[in-house]
Design a protein around this motif. Structure first.
Motif, short mmCIF file in Angstrom:
data_model
loop_
_atom_site.label_atom_id
_atom_site.label_comp_id
_atom_site.label_asym_id
_atom_site.label_seq_id
_atom_site.Cartn_x
_atom_site.Cartn_y
_atom_site.Cartn_z
N ALA A 208 0.86 -1.19 0.00
CA ALA A 208 0.00 0.00 0.00
C ALA A 208 0.89 1.23 0.00
N LEU A 209 0.89 1.97 -1.10
CA LEU A 209 1.84 3.07 -1.29
C LEU A 209 1.20 4.41 -0.95
N VAL A 210 1.99 5.25 -0.31
CA VAL A 210 1.59 6.60 0.09
C VAL A 210 2.48 7.59 -0.67
N PRO A 211 1.97 8.73 -1.12
CA PRO A 211 2.83 9.73 -1.77
C PRO A 211 4.03 10.07 -0.90
N GLY A 212 5.19 10.17 -1.54
CA GLY A 212 6.43 10.42 -0.81
C GLY A 212 7.09 9.15 -0.31
N VAL A 213 6.63 7.98 -0.82
CA VAL A 213 7.17 6.69 -0.36
C VAL A 213 8.68 6.65 -0.58
N HIS A 214 9.38 6.08 0.39
CA HIS A 214 10.83 5.87 0.25
C HIS A 214 11.05 4.64 -0.62
N LEU A 215 11.86 4.77 -1.64
CA LEU A 215 12.06 3.68 -2.59
C LEU A 215 12.60 2.43 -1.93
N VAL B 270 -2.86 9.56 7.62
CA VAL B 270 -1.79 9.38 6.64
C VAL B 270 -2.26 8.58 5.43
N VAL B 271 -3.34 7.84 5.57
CA VAL B 271 -3.94 7.15 4.43
C VAL B 271 -5.43 7.47 4.43
N ALA B 272 -6.07 7.25 3.31
CA ALA B 272 -7.51 7.50 3.23
C ALA B 272 -8.24 6.55 4.18
N PRO B 273 -9.36 6.98 4.73
CA PRO B 273 -10.12 6.09 5.64
C PRO B 273 -10.43 4.74 5.02
N ALA B 274 -10.71 4.71 3.71
CA ALA B 274 -11.01 3.43 3.06
C ALA B 274 -9.81 2.50 3.09
N THR B 275 -8.61 3.05 2.91
CA THR B 275 -7.39 2.24 2.96
C THR B 275 -7.16 1.72 4.36
N ALA B 276 -7.34 2.57 5.36
CA ALA B 276 -7.18 2.14 6.74
C ALA B 276 -8.16 1.01 7.07
N ARG B 277 -9.38 1.12 6.57
CA ARG B 277 -10.36 0.07 6.82
C ARG B 277 -9.96 -1.24 6.15
N ARG B 278 -9.40 -1.17 4.95
CA ARG B 278 -8.96 -2.38 4.26
C ARG B 278 -7.83 -3.07 5.03
N ILE B 279 -6.90 -2.27 5.53
CA ILE B 279 -5.79 -2.84 6.31
C ILE B 279 -6.33 -3.52 7.56
N ALA B 280 -7.22 -2.84 8.26
CA ALA B 280 -7.79 -3.41 9.49
C ALA B 280 -8.60 -4.66 9.19
N ALA B 281 -9.37 -4.64 8.09
CA ALA B 281 -10.22 -5.78 7.75
C ALA B 281 -9.37 -7.00 7.40
N HIS B 282 -8.25 -6.77 6.73
CA HIS B 282 -7.38 -7.90 6.38
C HIS B 282 -6.85 -8.57 7.64
N HIS B 283 -6.44 -7.78 8.61
CA HIS B 283 -5.96 -8.35 9.87
C HIS B 283 -7.10 -9.05 10.60
N VAL C 238 7.03 -0.62 7.26
CA VAL C 238 8.43 -0.21 7.29
C VAL C 238 8.46 1.28 7.63
N CYS C 239 9.29 1.65 8.60
CA CYS C 239 9.50 3.05 8.93
C CYS C 239 8.17 3.74 9.28
N ALA C 240 7.86 4.85 8.63
CA ALA C 240 6.65 5.61 8.95
C ALA C 240 5.37 4.88 8.63
N GLY C 241 5.47 3.74 7.92
CA GLY C 241 4.28 2.94 7.66
C GLY C 241 3.57 2.53 8.93
N ALA C 242 4.27 2.52 10.06
CA ALA C 242 3.63 2.18 11.33
C ALA C 242 2.49 3.14 11.66
N PHE C 243 2.60 4.40 11.22
CA PHE C 243 1.53 5.36 11.50
C PHE C 243 0.25 4.97 10.78
N ALA C 244 0.36 4.37 9.59
CA ALA C 244 -0.83 3.90 8.89
C ALA C 244 -1.48 2.74 9.65
N LEU C 245 -0.65 1.85 10.20
CA LEU C 245 -1.20 0.75 11.00
C LEU C 245 -1.86 1.30 12.26
#
Length: 325
Positions: free
Chosen positions: A7-14, A84-97, A106-113
């Motif tokens: 799941a990519l966010v603008p400004g992603v570190h390569l 940091v991510v759209a509400p729909a993306t956050a819901r998809r991440i939560a639903a998968h878990h 990885v790194c700042a991705g923890a804020f999305a979790l």
């Protein structure tokens, strides 16, 4: 087929993205079926390094065996905790878990979790420059500092940049065994490392931090057949070198002779069985010893600090590994 969805966010570190992606891609090349998918809220995703990436705006169907990974992005310490991510993306991440799937960051991705509610009451980590922010914005989480990655109930968070490689190697090891993770790391020419806060790495990983192909080939054979007697001549043939050369290179690369390496594998597996309630005698037979005496001696020796000794002679394992069992 296991899907790895990034799941990519603008400004992603390569490297946050490319490191784990390379691990799973390499494991797929070794025969493990992984399909890599990249999703984002917009098709064009600018990276922190100036390269624009192309992603799908539609999430694939996911099963419990699939993995969602959120790579980090450029985020200044102290930045306001806006979503940091759209509400729909956050819901998809939560639903998968919630459906039994594994999510990682990885790194700042923890804020999305955290936005998805997956850090509440769990241990986690992130880049050292962002740890204070993560702890402040997610007070019910326990932020573990100065580690490469943390796992807690199918939520895996890692520190910055290159630690995403360590996280992905850990996931490969958990699914396919440490030997596969070691081969993946070797193909990538990186060390197969483990988190210092996790249980100690097994011998298969601990003694793989070298670049000798001959020794790796010998280790591959011992890893696969550690419960059986192995002739040094067969190991040398698999490695493509002479017996004397193999023993010399093996000792230089790992600090062990092939026999000691095999014994260490047997000891680790036996200790795991004993910890699960197996008797010493049954564990000894399960890992290839003909009786429990050798296992007892190895267990005792592992608890006593060893005095410095001279390097073993080049012919120490001259005939058959594990012959004295």
């Amino acid at each position: 087929m296991t899907r790895i969805v990034f799941a990519l966010v603008p400004g992603v570190h390569l490297l946050d993205l490319a490191g784990p992606a390379q691990v799973f891609s390499t494991a797929a090349g070794l025969g493990h079926p992984y399909e890599l998918c990249h999703v984002s809220e917009r098709a064009d995703v600018p990276s922190a390094q100036g390269l624009t990436l192309r992603a799908s705006t539609h999430w694939p169907a996911l099963g419990a065996g699939d993995i969602v990974v959120v790579p980090g992005w450029r985020r200044a310490p102290g930045h306001p905790p806006a979503p940091v991510v759209a509400p729909a993306t956050a819901r998809r991440i939560a639903a998968h878990h919630a459906a039994g799937g594994l999510v990682a960051s990885v790194c700042a991705g923890a804020f999305a979790l955290g936005q998805a509610g997956l850090l509440d009451g769990r241990r986690c980590t992130t880049h050292h420059e962002l740890q204070d922010d993560l702890a402040r914005h997610h007070r019910s989480a326990t932020v573990v500092r100065d580690v490469l990655y943390v796992t807690d109930d199918r939520v895996v968070t890692s520190a910055g940049i290159a630690s995403g490689i360590d996280l992905a190697l850990h996931l490969v090891a958990a699914r396919h065994g440490p030997a596969t993770a070691a081969r993946t790391a070797r193909a990538m020419v990186v060390y197969a490392r483990r988190n210092g806060d996790a249980p100690q790495a097994g011998a298969m990983l601990r003694h793989r931090a070298h670049l000798s192909d001959a020794v790796h080939r010998a280790q591959d054979l011992i890893d696969a057949r550690y419960t059986s007697p192995l002739r040094l001549t067969d190991l040398a043939a698999a490695a493509g070198v002479s017996e004397r050369t193999l023993t010399r290179r093996f000792t230089a690369a790992t600090g062990l002779t092939p026999l000691r390496y095999q014994q260490e594998l047997r000891l680790e597996h036996a200790e795991r069985l004993i910890g699960q309630g197996t008797t010493v005698e049954a564990a000894a037979h399960a890992v290839g010893f003909t009786d429990a005496r050798m296992l007892r001696r190895l267990r005792l020796r592992s608890r006593i600090p060893a005095a410095p000794t001279a390097a073993p002679a080049a012919t120490a394992d001259s005939v058959v590994l594990a012959a004295s069992t």
